[in-house]
Each structure stands twice: as structure tokens, then as C-alpha cells.
Design an enzyme around this catalytic site. Structure first.
Site, PDB file in Angstrom:
ATOM      1  N   VAL A  15       0.829  -1.205   0.000  1.00 10.16           N
ATOM      2  CA  VAL A  15       0.000   0.000   0.000  1.00 10.16           C
ATOM      3  C   VAL A  15       0.866   1.259   0.000  1.00 10.16           C
ATOM      4  O   VAL A  15       2.053   1.213   0.327  1.00 10.16           O
ATOM      5  CB  VAL A  15      -0.952   0.036   1.222  1.00 10.16           C
ATOM      6  CG1 VAL A  15      -1.938  -1.122   1.166  1.00 10.16           C
ATOM      7  CG2 VAL A  15      -0.172   0.026   2.523  1.00 10.16           C
ATOM      8  N   GLU A  16       0.237   2.377  -0.359  1.00 15.76           N
ATOM      9  CA  GLU A  16       0.924   3.672  -0.356  1.00 15.76           C
ATOM     10  C   GLU A  16       0.561   4.515   0.870  1.00 15.76           C
ATOM     11  O   GLU A  16       1.336   5.362   1.292  1.00 15.76           O
ATOM     12  CB  GLU A  16       0.549   4.462  -1.616  1.00 15.76           C
ATOM     13  CG  GLU A  16       1.004   3.816  -2.915  1.00 15.76           C
ATOM     14  CD  GLU A  16       0.526   4.598  -4.127  1.00 15.76           C
ATOM     15  OE1 GLU A  16      -0.256   5.566  -3.939  1.00 15.76           O
ATOM     16  OE2 GLU A  16       0.921   4.260  -5.246  1.00 15.76           O
ATOM     17  N   THR A  17      -0.627   4.259   1.404  1.00 13.60           N
ATOM     18  CA  THR A  17      -1.150   5.104   2.480  1.00 13.60           C
ATOM     19  C   THR A  17      -1.690   4.268   3.626  1.00 13.60           C
ATOM     20  O   THR A  17      -2.361   3.256   3.407  1.00 13.60           O
ATOM     21  CB  THR A  17      -2.288   6.008   1.940  1.00 13.60           C
ATOM     22  OG1 THR A  17      -1.782   6.822   0.879  1.00 13.60           O
ATOM     23  CG2 THR A  17      -2.860   6.879   3.042  1.00 13.60           C
ATOM     24  N   ARG A  62       2.416   7.537   3.078  1.00 12.82           N
ATOM     25  CA  ARG A  62       1.595   8.659   3.516  1.00 12.82           C
ATOM     26  C   ARG A  62       0.798   8.201   4.732  1.00 12.82           C
ATOM     27  O   ARG A  62       0.193   7.128   4.734  1.00 12.82           O
ATOM     28  CB  ARG A  62       0.639   9.100   2.416  1.00 12.82           C
ATOM     29  CG  ARG A  62      -0.296  10.228   2.852  1.00 12.82           C
ATOM     30  CD  ARG A  62      -1.361  10.551   1.821  1.00 12.82           C
ATOM     31  NE  ARG A  62      -0.807  11.288   0.670  1.00 12.82           N
ATOM     32  CZ  ARG A  62      -0.616  10.773  -0.527  1.00 12.82           C
ATOM     33  NH1 ARG A  62      -0.910   9.497  -0.757  1.00 12.82           N
ATOM     34  NH2 ARG A  62      -0.121  11.496  -1.507  1.00 12.82           N
ATOM     35  N   GLN A 121      -4.906   1.184  -2.637  1.00 10.32           N
ATOM     36  CA  GLN A 121      -3.554   1.400  -2.121  1.00 10.32           C
ATOM     37  C   GLN A 121      -3.565   1.965  -0.700  1.00 10.32           C
ATOM     38  O   GLN A 121      -2.595   2.555  -0.251  1.00 10.32           O
ATOM     39  CB  GLN A 121      -2.809   2.371  -3.050  1.00 10.32           C
ATOM     40  CG  GLN A 121      -2.432   1.777  -4.390  1.00 10.32           C
ATOM     41  CD  GLN A 121      -1.372   0.687  -4.217  1.00 10.32           C
ATOM     42  OE1 GLN A 121      -0.332   0.916  -3.616  1.00 10.32           O
ATOM     43  NE2 GLN A 121      -1.667  -0.497  -4.726  1.00 10.32           N
TER      44      GLN A 121
END
Length: 371
Positions: free
Chosen positions: A88-90, A122, A309
């Protein structure tokens, strides 16, 4: 039992001597109480833009309020933190029971957040607690030694103001607030007129023969959140606005049953205040906090995040985990708050996160163990 499977929701018209446009929600008995009411009639005069936007928002509101808990495989214990982090990004974190309990930081939180930032993730912090504004929450993070910016914080107090902005709520209408300073500050920042709040906490009603309580006919929305100054005056005033002012919105910041005011025990949450108005008005509120998808949609649009994500991390099944699932995110339950392992694994629980672990600092130990 923390949750029950949703079967159906439908709206039916109901005539009322006090509110000709009143709509009641016909809810299946198995539906959780955090559901909002769809299909409300809004008939303010001279508010063409608002009415147009409300009509266009009905599809969105239906999505916000028709939550379903799908049968899913049992949650798995988190064994490889790296695999989840890389996928994942966040990360969206709940606060109470995940980052802190009351005013006490949960062990290992600073190092965990620092590690995730160092890996380019993030971080966003979402709380259903409406007692503080984003700025006030920023000060709490700072007091606890956490470097978190105001832009990374989303409280249900902010969500209430953001929702009113999203529907072009008329600036000549007022908002009656049953709640604390956080809601007032966010409404003020958004440019809305308001009344009520803590100021009404000391007001009393002297019931005498023939007494009639007056209320402001320009109130176009009643926002109900957690309120330590809750009293009968507020219940009656808000009830009059909802029932007698044409098209008056009934908005709840959340319907949490309990909250963490201290780390020693659980305390009655905002759902207890909202429940009083549900009983007196026979209306269901539109809920802007978790598990409503309003905040998730807002975050995704603001940051340009793909929901696939995102990993939602929380301690409540019926708010945090359902919030993530409704938004199409990965979900991680931590057992540092209100949910125990026995609750999660209860045969009566239908909400299953992707993973569970004891606390977010397990990211550090499980990462080390996996290497």
C-alpha cells in the site's frame, strides 16, 4: 456482538402534523444502528442551488448509508509486516485505541510512525471524536511528541462542516450544535452560522402550565456529536428544529457506543447523544464519520489516493474496519482498543478484517522477525 449482517434498507414516507416532508426509515431489525437515513426531502425556499445539489447527492448518500457486511474468510494474524507495508501507499489510522488511550500514548507508536514515513508511506489520522477541531488535534499530537501536520488529521467535526460545504448549505441558514468546541470551530472556519454547543450546557427548562419553548426557525441543520454538557434543553431545542423547521437536516458526527476519555475504562460515546434524538424525532441521522464513506471519498479525492492502495488501521470492527471495507481498502485490526480477540473470533461477528495484531508497534517486531 459487535456487528450484524445488513439485509436491506428502504425509505417510506410518513405523514406528520409537524413536518409534512418527514421521511421515516424502514430498517430491517438486523441492521446496525449506525445507518443513516436516505431520501430526506429538503424544501427550503430560495435555496435552488442547495436543493439541486441535495438531489444530485442522493445517490452518494445512498452509498454512504447502505452498508453491507459481506461474508468473508476469518481474519488472519499479521505475520509479515513488510508484505503489508509494501502493498500500500497510504495508512489511515484511527486515533483512540490505536495511537493513544485518553491522554496516554500507546507504547511504540512514535517509532512505528517514523519507520513508515522513512519508507515513503503517507500517513493520515481519522477520528470519530468531534470534541476537537483539526487544529486542536494537531496540538494533542504535538503534546504527545508526535510530528503530525493539520493536513494529515481528519476528525468527524471537520467532516460535518465539509459535508455541509459539499451540498452548498445556505449561508443564511444556521446550524444548531449538540456537541463541543471542535464542531463550532470547524463550522466557523467553513463560514457557517451556528448556535448551541457548550454554551447551552448550563441552560435549564422550567416547566410551567402553558409553557412553550421557542426555537430559531432559521436553523437548517442540527449536528449531533459527543457532548459532555448534554442536557434536556439541547434535546428539546434540537428536536423542535428537526421536526418543525422544513427540510432541517439531522447530521451525526458518529454513532460510537463507547469512547476512551481515560485509559482506565470505556465511557458512553457519541451514539448515546444521537440515540436521544432518534428517539424524540423518529428520524435516523445522516452519519458523516466512520463507517460512512464520506470521509474516505474526501481523502481519496484530496490526496489523489487509489483506495486499493490504502490500509485502514483501527480498533473497532463496526466503525474502523467497516469504514475500510466500504471504501475498498485493506484492513488491519489492532487489539489495543475496544475489540478483543474473543470478540473478533465470536461466531456472531460478521465483520472480518484482512489482518489483526496486538498493536501498531508490531510492525517493528514482525518486520524484524520476517527478515
Amino acid at each position: 456482538m459487535l456487528s450484524r449482517t445488513v439485509v436491506s434498507v428502504s425509505a417510506v414516507s410518513s405523514s406528520s402534523s409537524t413536518s409534512p416532508s418527514r421521511i421515516l426509515c424502514k430498517v430491517n431489525p438486523t441492521i446496525p444502528k449506525f445507518l443513516g437515513l436516505k431520501g430526506l426531502s429538503h424544501n427550503f425556499t430560495n435555496c435552488t442551488t442547495w436543493n439541486k445539489n441535495l438531489n444530485s447527492n442522493r445517490k452518494c448518500n445512498t452509498r454512504m448509508e447502505n452498508f453491507t457486511t459481506k461474508a468473508s474468510a476469518a481474519a488472519q494474524p499479521l505475520k509479515n509486516a513488510d508484505e503489508l507495508i509494501d502493498s500500500v501507499e497510504t495508512f489511515i489510522f484511527d486515533c483512540d485505541g490505536v495511537i493513544w488511550k485518553g491522554d496516554k500514548l500507546i507504547d511504540g507508536v512514535p517509532k512505528t510512525l517514523d519507520m513508515l514515513r522513512s519508507r515513503g508511506k503517507r500517513l493520515v489520522f481519522v477520528t470519530n471524536n468531534s470534541t476537537k477541531s483539526r487544529k486542536q488535534y494537531g496540538k494533542k499530537f504535538e503534546t504527545l511528541g508526535l510530528d503530525v501536520s493539520e493536513e494529515e488529521i481528519f476528525a468527524s467535526s471537520f467532516a460535518a462542516a465539509a459535508y455541509l460545504k459539499s451540498i452548498d448549505f445556505p449561508k443564511d441558514k444556521k446550524v444548531y450544535v449538540v456537541g463541543e468546541d471542535g464542531i463550532l470551530k470547524e463550522l466557523e472556519l467553513a463560514g457557517f452560522q451556528y448556535l448551541g454547543g457548550p454554551e447551552d450546557g448550563g441552560k435549564k427548562i422550567e416547566l410551567k402550565p402553558g409553557f412553550l419553548m421557542e426555537h430559531d426557525k432559521d436553523v437548517g441543520a442540527v449536528v449531533v456529536g459527543f457532548d459532555r454538557y448534554f442536557n434536556y434543553y439541547k434535546v428539546q431545542y434540537g428536536t423542535l428544529c428537526i421536526r418543525e423547521n422544513p427540510g432541517c437536516l439531522f447530521i451525526a458526527t458518529n454513532r460510537d457506543a463507547v469512547t476512551h476519555l481515560t485509559d482506565a475504562q470505556e465511557w458512553a460515546g457519541g451514539g448515546s447523544m444521537v440515540g436521544a434524538f432518534v428517539g424524540s424525532t423518529q428520524r435516523e441521522p445522516l452519519v458523516v464519520g466512520k463507517p460512512s464513506t464520506f470521509m474516505m471519498d474526501y481523502l481519496a479525492n484530496k490526496f489523489g489516493i487509489l483506495k486499493s492502495q490504502i490500509c485502514m488501521v483501527g480498533d473497532r470492527l463496526d466503525t474502523d474496519i467497516l469504514f475500510g471495507q466500504n471504501g475498498g481498502c485493506k484492513t488491519l485490526l489492532v487489539l489495543s482498543g475496544v475489540t478483543s480477540l474473543s470478540m473478533l473470533q465470536s461466531p456472531g461477528n460478521s465483520i472480518q478484517p484482512d489482518f489483526y495484531t496486538n498493536k501498531i508497534s508490531d510492525f517493528l517486531s514482525l518486520k524484524a522477525a520476517a527478515v
